[in-house]
Design a protein around this motif. Structure first.
Motif, mmCIF file in Angstrom:
data_model
loop_
_atom_site.group_PDB
_atom_site.id
_atom_site.type_symbol
_atom_site.label_atom_id
_atom_site.label_comp_id
_atom_site.label_asym_id
_atom_site.label_seq_id
_atom_site.Cartn_x
_atom_site.Cartn_y
_atom_site.Cartn_z
ATOM 1 N N GLN A 193 112.873 90.657 92.074
ATOM 2 C CA GLN A 193 112.718 91.990 91.497
ATOM 3 C C GLN A 193 113.099 91.966 90.021
ATOM 4 O O GLN A 193 114.196 91.535 89.659
ATOM 5 C CB GLN A 193 113.591 92.994 92.252
ATOM 6 C CG GLN A 193 113.280 93.062 93.738
ATOM 7 C CD GLN A 193 111.848 93.471 94.001
ATOM 8 O OE1 GLN A 193 111.462 94.601 93.724
ATOM 9 N NE2 GLN A 193 111.038 92.549 94.520
ATOM 10 N N ASP A 194 112.202 92.422 89.196
ATOM 11 C CA ASP A 194 112.449 92.544 87.751
ATOM 12 C C ASP A 194 112.833 93.983 87.448
ATOM 13 O O ASP A 194 112.581 94.889 88.242
ATOM 14 C CB ASP A 194 111.189 92.184 86.961
ATOM 15 C CG ASP A 194 110.809 90.725 87.117
ATOM 16 O OD1 ASP A 194 111.709 89.880 87.205
ATOM 17 O OD2 ASP A 194 109.591 90.440 87.159
ATOM 18 N N GLY A 195 113.412 94.188 86.298
ATOM 19 C CA GLY A 195 113.710 95.543 85.846
ATOM 20 C C GLY A 195 114.719 96.258 86.717
ATOM 21 O O GLY A 195 114.556 97.433 87.023
ATOM 22 N N LEU A 196 115.761 95.544 87.109
ATOM 23 C CA LEU A 196 116.792 96.174 87.936
ATOM 24 C C LEU A 196 117.489 97.284 87.151
ATOM 25 O O LEU A 196 117.635 97.192 85.929
ATOM 26 C CB LEU A 196 117.825 95.132 88.384
ATOM 27 C CG LEU A 196 117.299 94.041 89.320
ATOM 28 C CD1 LEU A 196 118.368 92.984 89.543
ATOM 29 C CD2 LEU A 196 116.838 94.641 90.631
ATOM 30 N N PRO A 197 117.931 98.341 87.844
ATOM 31 C CA PRO A 197 118.615 99.423 87.133
ATOM 32 C C PRO A 197 119.951 98.953 86.558
ATOM 33 O O PRO A 197 120.572 98.018 87.070
ATOM 34 C CB PRO A 197 118.829 100.491 88.220
ATOM 35 C CG PRO A 197 118.694 99.780 89.512
ATOM 36 C CD PRO A 197 117.815 98.586 89.278
ATOM 37 N N GLU A 198 120.372 99.607 85.489
ATOM 38 C CA GLU A 198 121.671 99.298 84.883
ATOM 39 C C GLU A 198 122.776 99.655 85.873
ATOM 40 O O GLU A 198 122.724 100.699 86.525
ATOM 41 C CB GLU A 198 121.868 100.103 83.599
ATOM 42 C CG GLU A 198 120.947 99.684 82.462
ATOM 43 C CD GLU A 198 121.295 98.314 81.918
ATOM 44 O OE1 GLU A 198 122.494 97.975 81.830
ATOM 45 O OE2 GLU A 198 120.349 97.574 81.584
#
Length: 192
Positions: free
Chosen positions: A84-89
């Motif tokens: 998974q790319d773009g994981l939440p901060e």
């Protein structure tokens, strides 16, 4: 003289095909993370049943390696991991996992994290201040760096693989279903 059998004498339960598929997927994910070296970020993966994904999206066959296609043809439980790319901060793993939810097409989830561990008695002297605690851990002579890969399926199965930096060899990776129970439970919550 009859010898009494103990629990440790009992053979380990034979894993089900689904458990074997999960073990294989988590072990592959951990080996993938190992190729990237230590001090890596957190990795999160969706786990999908390869045969079902191919049945729903035949064009996926063009994107999967030949080994995955062959494994899926032989094993109906084979899992494909999708990073998974773009994981939440998030400032903690718990916060990160608390922000994740998976669609029904995802059969499970996996995560790879690195942690410093010290013997329990060393934690007694750890400072309360977070910055001082990190410094204390970094300097502790019994500190071990550990990479933990954990995976769970919607059907309840779990598997964890652990690698120590001091024994950084594929044949030295330990594993069990509940080696990191807090991480397993946090992953399970993402599938609810």
């Amino acid at each position: 003289m009859d010898r009494m059998s103990s629990e440790s004498d009992a053979p380990a339960p034979v894993p089900t095909p689904r458990e074997r598929a999960l073990r294989s997927a988590v072990d592959d994910i951990e080996r993938h993370a190992a190729t990237l070296g230590w001090d890596a970020p957190v990795f999160v993966f969706a786990l999908v049943n390869t045969a079902q994904a191919l049945a729903q999206t035949p064009s996926l066959a063009d994107e999967l390696p030949d080994e995955a296609l062959a494994a899926a043809a032989e094993d109906p439980e084979h899992l494909t991991s999708i990073e998974q790319d773009g994981l939440p901060e998030a400032s903690t793993i718990e916060e990160l996992l608390g922000q994740l939810a998976w669609p029904d097409e995802v059969h499970g989830a996996a995560i790879v994290v690195e942690r410093m561990v010290v013997p329990p008695e060393a934690e007694q002297d750890m400072p309360k201040d977070p910055d001082a605690a990190v410094a204390y851990l970094m300097e502790h002579p019994d500190r071990q760096d550990v990479r933990m890969a954990a995976g769970v399926l919607r059907t309840g199965e779990s598997w964890c693989a652990l690698r120590s930096r001091s024994h950084d060899f594929d044949d030295a990776v330990a594993g069990s279903p509940e080696a990191v129970p807090g991480l397993v439970e946090a992953l399970r919550a993402t599938l609810s």
